[in-house]
Scaffold this motif. Structure first.
Motif, PDB file in Angstrom:
ATOM      1  N   LEU B 259      62.784  74.940  73.331  1.00 14.86           N
ATOM      2  CA  LEU B 259      63.417  73.627  73.265  1.00 14.86           C
ATOM      3  C   LEU B 259      62.589  72.754  72.333  1.00 14.86           C
ATOM      4  O   LEU B 259      61.396  72.544  72.563  1.00 14.86           O
ATOM      5  CB  LEU B 259      63.463  73.018  74.674  1.00 14.86           C
ATOM      6  N   LEU B 260      63.226  72.262  71.272  1.00 15.10           N
ATOM      7  CA  LEU B 260      62.559  71.357  70.342  1.00 15.10           C
ATOM      8  C   LEU B 260      63.129  69.968  70.586  1.00 15.10           C
ATOM      9  O   LEU B 260      64.347  69.804  70.654  1.00 15.10           O
ATOM     10  CB  LEU B 260      62.830  71.778  68.893  1.00 15.10           C
ATOM     11  N   VAL B 261      62.243  68.991  70.735  1.00 20.90           N
ATOM     12  CA  VAL B 261      62.714  67.643  71.031  1.00 20.90           C
ATOM     13  C   VAL B 261      62.234  66.711  69.927  1.00 20.90           C
ATOM     14  O   VAL B 261      61.056  66.765  69.533  1.00 20.90           O
ATOM     15  CB  VAL B 261      62.164  67.171  72.401  1.00 20.90           C
ATOM     16  N   ASN B 262      63.151  65.883  69.434  1.00 18.94           N
ATOM     17  CA  ASN B 262      62.748  64.912  68.416  1.00 18.94           C
ATOM     18  C   ASN B 262      61.705  63.978  69.011  1.00 18.94           C
ATOM     19  O   ASN B 262      61.899  63.409  70.095  1.00 18.94           O
ATOM     20  CB  ASN B 262      63.970  64.127  67.933  1.00 18.94           C
ATOM     21  N   SER B 263      60.585  63.816  68.301  1.00 16.67           N
ATOM     22  CA  SER B 263      59.443  63.089  68.877  1.00 16.67           C
ATOM     23  C   SER B 263      59.716  61.603  69.047  1.00 16.67           C
ATOM     24  O   SER B 263      58.960  60.912  69.720  1.00 16.67           O
ATOM     25  CB  SER B 263      58.203  63.294  68.010  1.00 16.67           C
ATOM     26  N   SER B 264      60.827  61.105  68.459  1.00 12.54           N
ATOM     27  CA  SER B 264      61.079  59.672  68.627  1.00 12.54           C
ATOM     28  C   SER B 264      62.018  59.362  69.794  1.00 12.54           C
ATOM     29  O   SER B 264      62.404  58.212  69.976  1.00 12.54           O
ATOM     30  CB  SER B 264      61.632  59.091  67.320  1.00 12.54           C
ATOM     31  N   ILE B 265      62.408  60.372  70.583  1.00 14.43           N
ATOM     32  CA  ILE B 265      63.224  59.995  71.742  1.00 14.43           C
ATOM     33  C   ILE B 265      62.312  59.329  72.769  1.00 14.43           C
ATOM     34  O   ILE B 265      61.120  59.607  72.857  1.00 14.43           O
ATOM     35  CB  ILE B 265      64.038  61.167  72.370  1.00 14.43           C
ATOM     36  N   PRO B 288      50.506  70.108  74.540  1.00 15.59           N
ATOM     37  CA  PRO B 288      49.739  68.964  75.056  1.00 15.59           C
ATOM     38  C   PRO B 288      50.440  67.634  74.779  1.00 15.59           C
ATOM     39  O   PRO B 288      50.455  66.741  75.628  1.00 15.59           O
ATOM     40  CB  PRO B 288      48.409  69.051  74.297  1.00 15.59           C
ATOM     41  N   GLU B 289      51.083  67.514  73.590  1.00 14.89           N
ATOM     42  CA  GLU B 289      51.759  66.259  73.234  1.00 14.89           C
ATOM     43  C   GLU B 289      52.908  65.976  74.198  1.00 14.89           C
ATOM     44  O   GLU B 289      53.135  64.847  74.605  1.00 14.89           O
ATOM     45  CB  GLU B 289      52.307  66.326  71.800  1.00 14.89           C
ATOM     46  N   VAL B 325      58.504  74.272  75.152  1.00 19.23           N
ATOM     47  CA  VAL B 325      58.967  72.942  74.730  1.00 19.23           C
ATOM     48  C   VAL B 325      57.953  72.309  73.782  1.00 19.23           C
ATOM     49  O   VAL B 325      56.751  72.280  74.084  1.00 19.23           O
ATOM     50  CB  VAL B 325      59.157  72.006  75.950  1.00 19.23           C
ATOM     51  N   THR B 326      58.436  71.825  72.643  1.00 25.41           N
ATOM     52  CA  THR B 326      57.538  71.133  71.711  1.00 25.41           C
ATOM     53  C   THR B 326      58.288  69.996  71.020  1.00 25.41           C
ATOM     54  O   THR B 326      59.516  69.916  71.085  1.00 25.41           O
ATOM     55  CB  THR B 326      56.958  72.102  70.654  1.00 25.41           C
ATOM     56  N   PHE B 327      57.521  69.106  70.391  1.00 30.00           N
ATOM     57  CA  PHE B 327      58.125  68.039  69.587  1.00 30.00           C
ATOM     58  C   PHE B 327      58.287  68.482  68.144  1.00 30.00           C
ATOM     59  O   PHE B 327      57.454  69.228  67.618  1.00 30.00           O
ATOM     60  CB  PHE B 327      57.217  66.791  69.583  1.00 30.00           C
ATOM     61  N   VAL B 328      59.345  68.015  67.505  1.00 27.11           N
ATOM     62  CA  VAL B 328      59.436  68.078  66.050  1.00 27.11           C
ATOM     63  C   VAL B 328      59.807  66.674  65.588  1.00 27.11           C
ATOM     64  O   VAL B 328      60.325  65.872  66.369  1.00 27.11           O
ATOM     65  CB  VAL B 328      60.481  69.108  65.558  1.00 27.11           C
ATOM     66  N   HIS B 329      59.553  66.378  64.315  1.00 30.26           N
ATOM     67  CA  HIS B 329      59.673  64.993  63.885  1.00 30.26           C
ATOM     68  C   HIS B 329      60.997  64.651  63.223  1.00 30.26           C
ATOM     69  O   HIS B 329      61.282  63.487  62.979  1.00 30.26           O
ATOM     70  CB  HIS B 329      58.500  64.650  62.955  1.00 30.26           C
TER      71      HIS B 329
END
Lengths: 440, 440
Positions: B259-265, B288-289, B325-329
């Protein structure tokens, strides 16, 4: 090093894939302008290659293939780039559209394959040809040319790379030229990044590559094409087609290597065909059964052109003015012989019987099956594909002459609105799929 | 022995290729009749396999996959044969027709590939499924099932072979069942006769086959599917789609693994999504983020379901209720992550922005690219292909769910009237090709 080249190509592909047809075609036009502008430098480099080739005693036919200055070859090469730029966009064509359910639509859309590794011998115009096809189709390409054309390639690839990097939206590394043979073996193991290998050259080159990579290889090693003359045939068509298939370009993969003759054709007709072949300076390799029916006058006057078949006469590619000749007893027998011995390239039946032609067309397991015409037509230009990357005897993906279409794959796009499988029959729920084809 | 099996298959293919759709479909109907007639014998054999499986302590899920007597599975299997028989004929469809010159016409016509080697584990209904697909498509098939279903296969294959040989025009050896593992390795080297290998089973099975053959392999080893949640998204769709993609059948190759989540949500939204996942008993492996933004209440109450990512968290297929799960920008960042880490199977974007969806659909290099719907839709039945032979992550030939169409190749037929290349421009003459597309 090889891994870096392959990874760079994969990265270049990722951005090339997102460009529009305009962006890709404009890049080709810019390359055309700059190659034209630097024609003199290219021809100077080409002259060096020719001098080296002559100094190292390469055959005159090889030297001739190197020569870009000859009879409009340079201009034809450049025009080829513009022709490819003008072709319709092969990317993003919808080939299937289906409503799976309300608000859930499936589309199958053409897409580039990815990274191509193209290995070819001598002819320097291939760099322009392949560069154009790769960029137009949205594929990244790694090119390895023969050492004979090193100097020409070096100048041309510098122009291509600097044009792409400085004047276009296509990444500079979308087309990479590599020099050393070492790198080739390294690249053949980069199946993580390279999607397809296309070798253009001798049987040995192709076989060697097929034996040394897990990456799919598109192309052909042998071209063992056959012609079958049925007993209901037209003599003039038979002689024309056989002689053209054998003599038009004997070194071509689409030249005929075997002649199968229905055993019930009369002796006079058999002799007329064979006499026409030897008259065309074709050496016929005949089975004892065929030989026993050749008239002594023909045998005596053409001894040098009549040989006995040997063990592998029906499993080899002569690439010269030689052809093996044997009898078969029926269309079925011809089909069986061909499916056993041919390289699945192109085969032809000479017959006036539509019924037998249809049987032949249905039974042969080769890329091309012809009725009353020369096997030499097996060619991308003659098929109207514009240009070709080669001829494939593979049975999966592209088969026969391969043009732009053969460099394309497809992807499925599914557009929904929060649809989940758990609500459908088979997935745990009871909704039923609509499966209704939409207009494309 | 392996060579004999492969050669027999090639010979059977040669005659199978010439049969009409009626002949092929009738053969399937006859097989259906005889399998139905001998249902009892098949279920007795199947019971033996189950007993053996239980005696050798196979997992209950494996035993369940063996069971043909369960909840209409036998009838569904038989119905599948009739469904395939009723499909339109995939052979001989004209996909290109072009006039090259007066009296010289080119046709591209669909044709079977040849000999398929299909290797699968446990599920005995596959024999019926594959037999139907192979015969309908005009391909010969060599089947190797898992040893767990040996008894069932033996009875079913005897019925199939004797039906074909005694009651139909399809040669008995068009479908061969082989038993021993030794023969598989022998068969994998029969690239002269076998055209395509289709493995259906574990990642290890597929990888092992790919590493040990020169024959093209159709299928997938890993299914590492990803979902990207953009910042312009609908919360309900996101939760539904992610949970369905992960939980509907976690062992499926089309289940989501990342699961990739946009880091600005915003933090609240991120927590709402993750809380929904752990509530659905999904273990989330977070960077960790991501972890630093999870509310302590969620962290404390669900400690067992929250783990830290490790080195290979984004390069593995869990096949269980786990997801990384990680963030992408940005969308570009998500595309880059996916093109680097995915197995090129199926990826989904959750967004309300058509612009970002289009960017995602254009940039992802996988067989399936989805917008706001579950990755679990990647399936031949759901796509409306009737039945499927598997899902391909190859980039050449068939891609994604593969139905009958993926078992087809094509051939070029050229029909002339004594036409020769020597009379045309480029071949030595001056006639010009017409290249006019004809109505199909």
């Amino acid at each position: 090093m090889a891994e870096q080249i392959a990874r760079d190509a994969a990265n270049a592909f990722a951005s090339l894939k997102t460009l529009s047809n305009d962006q890709r075609s404009t890049a080709l036009q810019k390359i055309h302008v700059n190659l034209l502008k630097q024609k003199d430098e290219i021809l100077v480099a080409n002259k060096k290659d020719m001098d080296n080739a002559i100094a190292s005693n390469l055959s005159s036919s090889l030297v001739k293939r190197l020569d870009l200055s000859n009879s409009g070859k340079f201009d034809t090469m450049l025009q080829g780039i513009l022709d490819v730029a003008d072709l319709p966009d092969p990317v993003g064509k919808c080939t299937l559209a289906r409503k799976l359910d309300e608000g859930l639509n499936l589309y199958r859309v053409t897409a580039p394959i990815g990274v191509l590794l193209i290995i070819f011998e001598s002819r320097p115009e291939v760099i322009a040809n392949i560069t154009a096809l790769a960029i137009k189709s949205g594929n990244a390409a790694i090119l390895k040319g023969g050492k004979e054309s090193y100097e020409t390639f070096k100048v041309m690839s510098d122009i291509v790379n600097s044009t792409l990097a400085q004047e276009t939206d296509v990444p500079g590394l979308a087309v990479q030229l590599i020099q050393s043979r070492d790198e080739v073996s390294g690249l053949l193991s980069q199946d993580r990044y390279i999607d397809l290998v296309i070798p253009r050259g001798s049987n040995e080159l192709v076989r060697n590559i097929k034996d040394n990579t897990k990456i799919p290889v598109l192309g052909h090693a042998d071209g063992i094409c056959s012609i079958y003359v049925d007993n209901e045939f037209d003599m003039e068509k038979a002689k024309r087609v056989i002689i053209d298939s054998k003599t038009n370009y004997p070194a071509g993969c689409n030249a005929a290597e075997q002649l199968l003759v229905n055993s019930s054709i009369d002796e006079a007709s058999l002799n007329e065909i064979l006499a026409a072949l030897v008259e065309a300076k074709i050496t016929i390799h005949v089975t004892p059964e065929v030989k026993s029916l050749i008239r002594s006058s023909i045998l005596e006057q053409n001894a040098a052109f009549i040989k006995d078949t040997v063990a592998d006469s029906f499993d080899k590619e002569y690439l010269s003015l030689d052809i093996s000749v044997t009898f078969v007893h029926s269309t079925e027998d011809a089909i069986k012989h061909i499916n056993t011995h041919s390289s699945k390239h192109t085969e032809c039946i000479i017959t006036e019987s539509k019924e037998k032609a249809d049987k032949f067309l249905g039974g042969i397991d080769s890329a091309g099956i012809y009725w009353n015409c020369s096997t030499r037509f097996a060619d991308g230009f003659r098929y109207g594909f514009g240009t070709e990357v080669g001829i494939s005897t593979n049975k999966i993906h592209a088969r026969g002459p391969v043009g732009l279409e053969g460099l394309m794959s497809y992807q499925y796009q599914l557009k929904g609105d929060g649809h989940i499988v758990g609500e459908y029959l088979g997935g745990g729920g009871n909704k039923v799929f609509v499966h209704e084809d939409l207009d494309i």
